[in-house]
Design a protein around this motif. Structure first.
Motif, mmCIF file in Angstrom:
data_model
loop_
_atom_site.group_PDB
_atom_site.id
_atom_site.type_symbol
_atom_site.label_atom_id
_atom_site.label_comp_id
_atom_site.label_asym_id
_atom_site.label_seq_id
_atom_site.Cartn_x
_atom_site.Cartn_y
_atom_site.Cartn_z
ATOM 1 N N ASP A 274 2.583 3.074 2.977
ATOM 2 C CA ASP A 274 1.638 4.183 2.846
ATOM 3 C C ASP A 274 2.321 5.547 2.769
ATOM 4 N N HIS B 41 1.377 5.424 -2.060
ATOM 5 C CA HIS B 41 0.902 6.441 -3.014
ATOM 6 C C HIS B 41 2.125 7.102 -3.659
ATOM 7 N N HIS C 62 -9.111 2.235 0.772
ATOM 8 C CA HIS C 62 -8.841 2.413 2.202
ATOM 9 C C HIS C 62 -10.063 1.988 3.000
ATOM 10 N N HIS D 229 0.855 -1.203 0.000
ATOM 11 C CA HIS D 229 0.000 0.000 0.000
ATOM 12 C C HIS D 229 0.888 1.249 0.000
ATOM 13 N N HIS E 155 -5.138 -0.448 5.795
ATOM 14 C CA HIS E 155 -5.288 -0.051 7.210
ATOM 15 C C HIS E 155 -6.167 -0.957 8.075
#
Ligand code: GUN
Ligand code: ZN
Length: 421
Positions: free
Chosen positions: A303, A58, A211, A56, A250
């Protein structure tokens, strides 16, 4: 027995054929296979493992890592959305993708499950760079048709159409895989989530990510936005988004029903410890997720940019501390497993990556176990492999990565400064 859970060769040899691992074992058992046709890379004194897997992350948030002082929803408005807007410019998106992938490889990670932006060109920029490097990466265009600045909004139909075109261009193109990426329930209408579910059904081996249950304010907001659904997890279930190859970031505030749904549908959770702490969202209960009544697939995520390190050693360091706060134990072996093969299993790629095993793809990290003076000193008192690994997990970071091999090719070498530009 913990010793039965891993294979370790003190003096090992790995024979590669192009991008494939052909043989792996003790040097003395395989030395007869060494001949003049093979190029020998000698990494004596270092530890070689499979490349780490980040489930995960970005890439567009690389320029805003370490944004000060906000919890999730304010953090998105104040820092994240303005940064992601800038990636409308493809040249800028390409420069961010280059920086992201370089930093990822230098940190010992060779596969990541990545969020793009709402702009489809940013996903092209990412995959173009990944293709150049030869990395196995998963990425997708973010979907958002509400609750974000106008410049970042798409529609249910345009998100569907653009994602479909990107799937046709990139999914299973070389080592690339596509991930349908509705950002999270508050930024997607029911109509858009329905379209995402439709697309996921249309392509039997495409991925999906979003998410889930990060922050109490976010969970309350989802209740207001979807009053007819019994929980946040139920929102995604209702629209058909939960299944194999679905990765939920998460899942910090989860109850037994939530774990049950993900477990029964064989979907994965991405545990992002540096994010849990940095945005003050809460502590993910890995013990319940993996060994509770409803065991789930769990991988490890950085993340970035809500997380604070690209390197899975540092990510595990925080995961260990979270497990201590929850009165559980994370052993070094469990940590390395989570960062490699466990991550691969959670994204259904363990037949290809996640361990150094015959027939798998040659994504390998060469770890320097003495990367700082203090680590060298501490290691001189170590009495076992597990203690060695735990020391690395607590004290190591991207300086520990001596070299990174992708698809059988050295793409980064710390000491010479080489990077496949
Ligand atoms: N929830 C919705 N968007 C995001 C994001 O970009 N980062 C994190 N950590 N949570 C989110
Ligand atoms: Zn995220």
């Amino acid at each position: 027995m913990v010793e039965d859970s891993y294979l370790y060769f003190k003096d090992g040899l790995i024979i590669l054929n192009g991008g494939t691992i052909e043989k792996v074992g003790a040097y003395q058992d395989l030395s007869s296979l060494v001949n003049n046709n093979l190029e020998l890379l000698d990494y004596s004194g270092s530890l070689l493992t499979a490349g780490c897997i980040d489930t995960h992350v970005h890439f567009p948030q690389t320029p805003m890592i370490a944004a000060y002082g906000e919890h999730l929803l304010q953090w998105l408005n104040e820092y994240t959305f303005p940064t992601e807007l800038k990636l409308k410019d493809k040249d800028f998106a390409s420069s961010v993708a280059k920086m992201f992938l370089k930093t990822t490889l230098k940190a010992g990670t060779t596969t990541s499950v990545v969020y793009g932006t709402v702009f489809k060109d940013s996903v092209d920029a990412f995959f173009e760079e990944s293709e150049r490097l030869g990395t196995r990466m998963l990425c997708g265009k973010v979907w958002m048709d509400r609750n974000a600045p106008d410049g970042l909004l798409d529609t249910a139909q345009s998100a569907y159409d653009e994602s479909k075109a990107l799937i046709d261009r990139w999914h299973n193109n070389g080592r690339q895989k596509y991930v349908i990426t509705p950002r999270f329930a508050p930024s997607c209408t029911g109509e858009q989530l329905q379209k995402a579910g439709d697309l996921y059904k249309e392509y039997p081996d495409v991925y999906i990510q979003t998410h889930l249950c990060e922050n109490t304010g976010e969970i309350d907001w989802v209740k207001e936005l979807f009053p007819e659904r019994k929980s946040y997890t139920d929102v995604y279930d209702h629209y058909g988004l939960i299944g194999e190859r679905a990765v939920f970031g998460h899942c910090v505030h989860f109850n037994e029903d939530d774990f049950k749904t993900l477990s029964e549908k064989r979907a994965a959770i991405s545990h992002c410890p540096t994010y849990n702490l940095f945005l003050g969202s809460g502590l993910f209960d890995m013990e319940q997720a993996k060994r509770g009544k409803y065991p789930c697939l769990v991988g490890l995520g950085t993340d970035i940019g809500a997380g604070t390190s690209f390197c899975h050693l540092q990510t595990l360091n925080e995961s260990y501390k979270i497990s201590e706060l929850l009165n559980h134990k994370l052993t070094a072996i469990q940590g390395y497993y989570l960062a490699t093969l466990g991550g691969a299993q959670s994204i259904y790629l363990d037949d290809k990556i996640g361990s150094i095993a015959e027939g798998k793809e040659a994504d390998i990290v060469v770890w320097d176990l003495q990367s700082t003076e203090l680590i060298r000193y501490r290691m001189s008192f170590s009495k076992s492999l597990e203690e060695d690994l735990f020391t690395q997990l607590v004290m190591g970071d991207d300086r520990s990565v001596r070299a990174t091999i992708v698809n059988g090719e050295v793409v980064y070498e710390r000491d010479s400064g080489f990077y496949k530009e």
